[in-house]
Design an enzyme around this catalytic site. Structure first.
Site, PDB file in Angstrom:
ATOM      1  N   ASP A  89       0.836  -1.205   0.000  1.00  0.00           N
ATOM      2  CA  ASP A  89       0.000   0.000   0.000  1.00  0.00           C
ATOM      3  C   ASP A  89       0.868   1.251   0.000  1.00  0.00           C
ATOM      4  O   ASP A  89       2.005   1.244   0.461  1.00  0.00           O
ATOM      5  CB  ASP A  89      -0.952   0.008   1.211  1.00  0.00           C
TER       6      ASP A  89
ATOM      7  N   GLU B  46      -0.050  -1.197   5.827  1.00  0.00           N
ATOM      8  CA  GLU B  46       1.000  -0.687   6.729  1.00  0.00           C
ATOM      9  C   GLU B  46       0.760   0.770   7.069  1.00  0.00           C
ATOM     10  O   GLU B  46       0.920   1.195   8.208  1.00  0.00           O
ATOM     11  CB  GLU B  46       2.381  -0.842   6.067  1.00  0.00           C
TER      12      GLU B  46
HETATM   13 ZN   LIG Z   1       6.559   2.418   4.404  1.00  0.00          ZN
END
Ligand SMILES: [Zn+2]
Length: 479
Positions: A115, A180
């Site tokens: 992501d 994340e």
């Molecule tokens: Zn990162």
């Protein structure tokens, strides 16, 4: 009598000076087995750069699930050997690969996240963030640094080994999270929990984190390869002040907004104590042998000069965050109309917790400084205490450091405290050695490209990233 006293003092001072100088002189230079990066066929490089550019064109943002599906289809096509040989277990859009070596030795886990963060300041981008533009010198776009680039470089390295019919010495696992940037609860946390259930223990867990940066900030000529051995914690709190609503023509001595301002000002005037945490101490000791003599004397004798060093680090915006829990008031609200007394006013403060700080110690300190009528509560959402500190003298550290040292520019590897957060903290229970290093070399001003406009990677660095991971996959504790 006086003379004898003076003599004693002078003798002591001379002895002290002698100790300081001797300690500075006998500083050992870091002894790393020097390793060269594995070679990579010249003709492969353009194809690798092109695949990275293609990967950038999938807008893998939190609110674009279809982009992840398309990205996964692309990966399967781009890395056929990998998808034929490694087993793949999806966790939502996160991907956990397992490469069975057939050997019974402690495996390695490589982390990266698919992501990327949303785009702001669109007008400032020289090339659109999801076009994957490649020009003479750079590959442009979201994810070229943070850190889809690692997903791709790791898979290139695996694919290159498989194409040559090679196996890793010990098992390799790859965990590519999909959330994340929003805390990792659905990706990294679930993959880590599953690995723990399986009883897998890793010799090394490597995630993004430090990088190769100019050594000037630390007073040395040579670049430094900063390898994170710990990361700071993250807590946001809400401060709320209450007042009597009413007409502003008859105000009290202080409104809710005034109380809130006092609270923030008090906290800022009384920062958390500063000091050298273990990772920062290791970092300074590692760069000490490369320093000019005066600084070398200081860094070799931190037992005496710590307060001096802390003051210096505190005065530099680039190093300030290394020495204490920091606070940043980031949100503010209160009041509805210019002539109405506010019933409430609130502010959000984001804290980054230094090693040794806990939620409890932090909240105690906040509460001690709040004026009457102002309360504190933990803001829901992402929350983490400081990570455990991995050793900086392990074989795993040396494995990463010796490859980092082989990157262009002859960087000096040094342990380091990562001030931002990463998925790595979810894997703490799975290995003694959780390290954080992205094998790219940047200038200090490039740091703003992380989460900022014009994220880009120099073309010539990408093959070296692949070679770094190739070196890592080819090494391990089994030989
Ligand atoms: Zn990162």
């Amino acid at each position: 009598m006086f003379k004898r006293g003076l003599l004693a003092v002078l003798t002591l001072l001379a002895l002290l000076l002698l100790v300081l100088v001797v300690r500075a002189l006998v500083l050992p230079a870091p002894a790393l087995s020097s390793r060269v990066l594995p070679s990579l066929p010249e003709q492969d490089r353009d194809a690798q750069v092109e695949r990275l550019a293609q990967a950038i064109r999938f807008p893998t943002l939190a609110d674009r699930p279809e982009a992840f599906d398309a990205f996964h289809a692309f990966l399967a096509e781009a890395f056929p050997f990998t998808h034929e040989t490694l087993s793949l277990r999806p966790f939502g859009h996160s991907l956990l690969y397992h490469w069975d070596s057939g050997h019974d030795c402690a495996p390695t886990l490589l982390l990266a996240h698919q992501d990327v963060v949303p785009v702001s300041a669109m007008a400032e981008w020289q090339h659109p963030p999801f076009d994957g533009v490649v020009d003479e010198r750079f590959i442009w776009g979201r994810g070229t640094l943070d850190d889809k680039v690692s997903v791709m470089a790791i898979l290139e390295a695996v694919e290159a080994m498989l194409a040559e019919g090679r196996q890793p010495a010990c098992d390799v696992w790859l965990a590519f999270g999909h959330d994340e940037e929003t805390g990792g609860a659905q990706g990294a946390a679930r993959m880590a929990a599953w690995l723990q259930e399986q009883g897998v223990r890793f010799e090394l867990v490597l995630d993004e984190g430090g990088m190769v940066l100019p050594g000037a900030t630390l007073g040395i000529q040579q670049p430094v390869a900063l390898i994170g051995i710990a990361e700071k914690g993250y807590i946001s709190v809400t401060l709320e002040a209450h007042g009597e609503p009413g007409h502003s023509s008859r105000p009290p001595a202080q409104t809710a907004i005034g109380d809130l301002a006092v609270a923030i000002a008090r906290l800022q005037a009384n920062p958390r104590p500063a000091g050298l945490s273990l990772p920062t101490r290791y970092m300074l000791e590692t760069v000490a042998p490369e320093q000019a003599f005066a600084r070398r004397l200081v860094f070799a004798n931190l037992w005496l000069f710590e307060p001096l060093v802390v003051r210096q680090l505190a005065g530099n915006p680039e190093t300030h965050a290394l020495i204490r829990t920091t606070m940043a008031p980031t949100m503010l609200s209160g009041g509805v109309k210019d002539n109405v007394l506010p019933a409430t006013a609130s502010a959000v403060i984001n804290f980054r917790l230094a090693p040794g700080e806990t939620q409890e110690s932090l909240l105690n300190w906040v509460e001690r400084h709040l004026p009457e009528g102002v309360s504190v509560s933990i803001k829901e959402g992402f929350f983490a205490e400081p990570s455990r500190i991995s050793p900086a003298n392990s074989d795993a550290f040396e494995r990463v450091a010796s490859l980092a040292q082989a990157l262009p520019g002859d960087p000096l590897p040094a342990p380091f405290l990562m001030i931002a957060g990463s998925d790595a903290r979810h894997y703490q229970a799975l290995s003694e050695n959780v390290l954080r290093f992205l094998p790219v070399s940047l200038q200090q001003q490039d740091i703003a490209r992380f989460h900022g406009p014009n994220e880009r990677l120099a073309r010539n660095q990408y093959p070296d990233m692949v070679r770094f991971y190739l070196g890592l996959l080819s090494s391990g504790s089994a030989q």
